[in-house]
Design a protein around this motif. Structure first.
Motif, PDB file in Angstrom:
ATOM      1  N   UNK A 146     -62.895  -5.478  39.817  1.00  0.00           N
ATOM      2  CA  UNK A 146     -62.057  -4.677  38.926  1.00  0.00           C
ATOM      3  C   UNK A 146     -61.136  -3.760  39.708  1.00  0.00           C
ATOM      4  N   UNK A 147     -61.641  -3.206  40.829  1.00  0.00           N
ATOM      5  CA  UNK A 147     -60.817  -2.331  41.655  1.00  0.00           C
ATOM      6  C   UNK A 147     -59.629  -3.083  42.245  1.00  0.00           C
ATOM      7  N   UNK A 148     -59.841  -4.361  42.524  1.00  0.00           N
ATOM      8  CA  UNK A 148     -58.760  -5.171  43.089  1.00  0.00           C
ATOM      9  C   UNK A 148     -57.730  -5.560  42.042  1.00  0.00           C
ATOM     10  N   UNK A 149     -58.147  -5.541  40.766  1.00  0.00           N
ATOM     11  CA  UNK A 149     -57.264  -5.996  39.694  1.00  0.00           C
ATOM     12  C   UNK A 149     -56.593  -4.827  38.990  1.00  0.00           C
ATOM     13  N   UNK A 150     -57.382  -3.782  38.685  1.00  0.00           N
ATOM     14  CA  UNK A 150     -56.842  -2.660  37.930  1.00  0.00           C
ATOM     15  C   UNK A 150     -55.892  -1.837  38.790  1.00  0.00           C
ATOM     16  N   UNK A 151     -54.761  -1.399  38.233  1.00  0.00           N
ATOM     17  CA  UNK A 151     -53.820  -0.584  38.997  1.00  0.00           C
ATOM     18  C   UNK A 151     -54.390   0.800  39.303  1.00  0.00           C
ATOM     19  N   UNK A 152     -54.059   1.322  40.483  1.00  0.00           N
ATOM     20  CA  UNK A 152     -54.477   2.667  40.855  1.00  0.00           C
ATOM     21  C   UNK A 152     -53.442   3.628  40.308  1.00  0.00           C
ATOM     22  N   UNK A 153     -53.857   4.629  39.522  1.00  0.00           N
ATOM     23  CA  UNK A 153     -52.878   5.554  38.938  1.00  0.00           C
ATOM     24  C   UNK A 153     -52.025   6.227  40.010  1.00  0.00           C
ATOM     25  N   UNK A 154     -50.767   6.436  39.701  1.00  0.00           N
ATOM     26  CA  UNK A 154     -49.875   7.132  40.624  1.00  0.00           C
ATOM     27  C   UNK A 154     -50.303   8.589  40.711  1.00  0.00           C
ATOM     28  N   UNK A 179     -47.984   2.570  40.744  1.00  0.00           N
ATOM     29  CA  UNK A 179     -48.309   1.831  39.532  1.00  0.00           C
ATOM     30  C   UNK A 179     -48.002   2.683  38.305  1.00  0.00           C
ATOM     31  N   UNK A 180     -47.039   2.256  37.506  1.00  0.00           N
ATOM     32  CA  UNK A 180     -46.759   2.888  36.225  1.00  0.00           C
ATOM     33  C   UNK A 180     -47.351   1.983  35.146  1.00  0.00           C
ATOM     34  N   UNK A 181     -48.184   2.508  34.246  1.00  0.00           N
ATOM     35  CA  UNK A 181     -48.808   1.651  33.221  1.00  0.00           C
ATOM     36  C   UNK A 181     -47.784   0.812  32.464  1.00  0.00           C
ATOM     37  N   UNK A 182     -48.188  -0.403  32.128  1.00  0.00           N
ATOM     38  CA  UNK A 182     -47.295  -1.327  31.415  1.00  0.00           C
ATOM     39  C   UNK A 182     -46.886  -0.749  30.067  1.00  0.00           C
ATOM     40  N   UNK A 183     -45.732  -1.178  29.606  1.00  0.00           N
ATOM     41  CA  UNK A 183     -45.273  -0.757  28.290  1.00  0.00           C
ATOM     42  C   UNK A 183     -44.243   0.346  28.312  1.00  0.00           C
ATOM     43  N   UNK A 184     -43.986   0.922  29.484  1.00  0.00           N
ATOM     44  CA  UNK A 184     -42.990   1.987  29.577  1.00  0.00           C
ATOM     45  C   UNK A 184     -41.612   1.362  29.746  1.00  0.00           C
ATOM     46  N   UNK A 185     -40.743   1.581  28.797  1.00  0.00           N
ATOM     47  CA  UNK A 185     -39.395   1.017  28.824  1.00  0.00           C
ATOM     48  C   UNK A 185     -38.367   2.118  28.587  1.00  0.00           C
ATOM     49  N   UNK A 186     -37.116   1.801  28.904  1.00  0.00           N
ATOM     50  CA  UNK A 186     -36.036   2.758  28.675  1.00  0.00           C
ATOM     51  C   UNK A 186     -35.910   3.074  27.186  1.00  0.00           C
ATOM     52  N   UNK A 187     -36.072   2.060  26.359  1.00  0.00           N
ATOM     53  CA  UNK A 187     -35.966   2.259  24.918  1.00  0.00           C
ATOM     54  C   UNK A 187     -37.059   3.200  24.405  1.00  0.00           C
ATOM     55  N   UNK A 188     -38.269   3.033  24.919  1.00  0.00           N
ATOM     56  CA  UNK A 188     -39.376   3.901  24.512  1.00  0.00           C
ATOM     57  C   UNK A 188     -39.094   5.345  24.922  1.00  0.00           C
ATOM     58  N   UNK A 189     -38.567   5.532  26.129  1.00  0.00           N
ATOM     59  CA  UNK A 189     -38.250   6.882  26.603  1.00  0.00           C
ATOM     60  C   UNK A 189     -37.151   7.524  25.758  1.00  0.00           C
ATOM     61  N   UNK A 190     -36.167   6.732  25.377  1.00  0.00           N
ATOM     62  CA  UNK A 190     -35.091   7.254  24.530  1.00  0.00           C
ATOM     63  C   UNK A 190     -35.634   7.702  23.175  1.00  0.00           C
ATOM     64  N   UNK A 191     -36.564   6.914  22.641  1.00  0.00           N
ATOM     65  CA  UNK A 191     -37.140   7.233  21.335  1.00  0.00           C
ATOM     66  C   UNK A 191     -37.981   8.502  21.378  1.00  0.00           C
TER      67      UNK A 191
END
Length: 289
Positions: A25-33, A246-258
């Motif tokens: 799991x450590x090899x697969x899961x991203x390490x938080x920034x 590593x930035x968690x998936x799902x962060x997009x420019x559109x989401x930030x604008x919203x």
């Protein structure tokens, strides 16, 4: 094999299997920034115009003054923090920070002199000439950076009087050098306007640093403003290019604008931090100058 031996063997096997699963799991899961690294990344989001201009002025003058301004909550303090990192040696000095909105400091020239005197280890009632002498003495050996926050709280006539009594004598004492050597020290002043009102007043500002009045009057930097979609997309692309970040998936420019009222910088920082599991005000804003 007895029951006790079987139980021990099973327990051992389960432990080994658990260790393997955790390692996998450590090899697969991203390490938080880490938060300090995330803060550094936020620092380089846009503000290219302002940074470029300040760098240009610093290569041409030893003494310089700037107005940092724009719409409310558009990252004025973050921009000042970024500008404070332009020279590596500034890590070892403390800027002279005065919030003129605190306890009505900006309403009285006398209170402003007192604040500066304290920063230089002088009695609060020190004479302006003595304070000016102390500033000049320090500039002879190291960089000196003044940051006056929330100058939009100051009545225009008080700010004008302060520039005449404090800044202009310094400019006369420390004659601006053309193209200072790399070893030359700098005397810089940043006036931070959080509402964008100073430019609407009658206060005299330089529109270009080549003007003859500069640096006697502050240079009007390009205003900070909401981030457009392309700036947000470029930042996300840049972050994605770093292998150790590593930035968690799902962060997009559109989401930030919203989530930021169409790119308001303060809200953008908060949205990114929240997406990464951090609190901007509680964990990252502490590194602001």
């Amino acid at each position: 094999m007895g029951l006790n031996q079987v139980s021990a063997y099973a327990q051992n096997r389960n432990n080994n299997q658990f260790i393997v699963e955790v390692q996998t799991q450590q090899n697969v899961l991203p390490i938080p920034t880490p938060p300090h690294l995330l803060f550094d990344l936020l620092l380089i989001m846009d503000f290219k115009q302002q940074v470029r201009l300040v760098k240009e002025v610093m290569t041409s003058y030893q003494i310089a003054a700037f107005l940092v301004h724009g719409e409310p909550y558009c990252g004025q303090q973050l921009l000042v923090t970024r500008l404070f990192r332009l020279k590596p040696q500034w890590k070892t000095i403390s800027p002279i920070k005065i919030d003129v909105s605190h306890n009505g400091v900006g309403r009285s020239i006398r209170h402003l002199w007192r604040q500066v005197a304290v920063w230089f280890g002088l009695p609060k009632e020190a004479e302006p000439k003595e304070i000016i002498d102390r500033v000049c003495d320090r500039v002879s050996t190291q960089d000196v950076i003044f940051i006056f926050y929330t100058v939009d709280y100051m009545p225009p006539n008080v700010l004008v009087a302060w520039l005449q009594e404090f800044w202009e004598p310094l400019v006369k004492r420390i004659e601006p050098e053309s193209c200072p050597t790399p070893e030359a020290t700098h005397l810089l002043m940043f006036l931070v306007d959080n509402s964008g009102s100073i430019c609407q007043s009658t206060i005299q500002l330089a529109q270009e640093w080549e003007q003859p009045e500069y640096p006697r009057i502050p240079l009007h930097l390009p205003p900070v403003s909401p981030f457009p979609p392309d700036i947000l997309e470029d930042w996300l692309d840049m972050v994605a290019g770093f292998r150790d970040i590593q930035i968690p998936a799902g962060l997009t420019a559109q989401l930030l604008l919203e989530k930021s009222e169409d790119g308001n910088p303060q809200d953008v920082y908060e949205a990114i931090c929240c997406h990464c599991g951090y609190d901007w005000e509680g964990e990252l804003a502490k590194w602001l100058i």
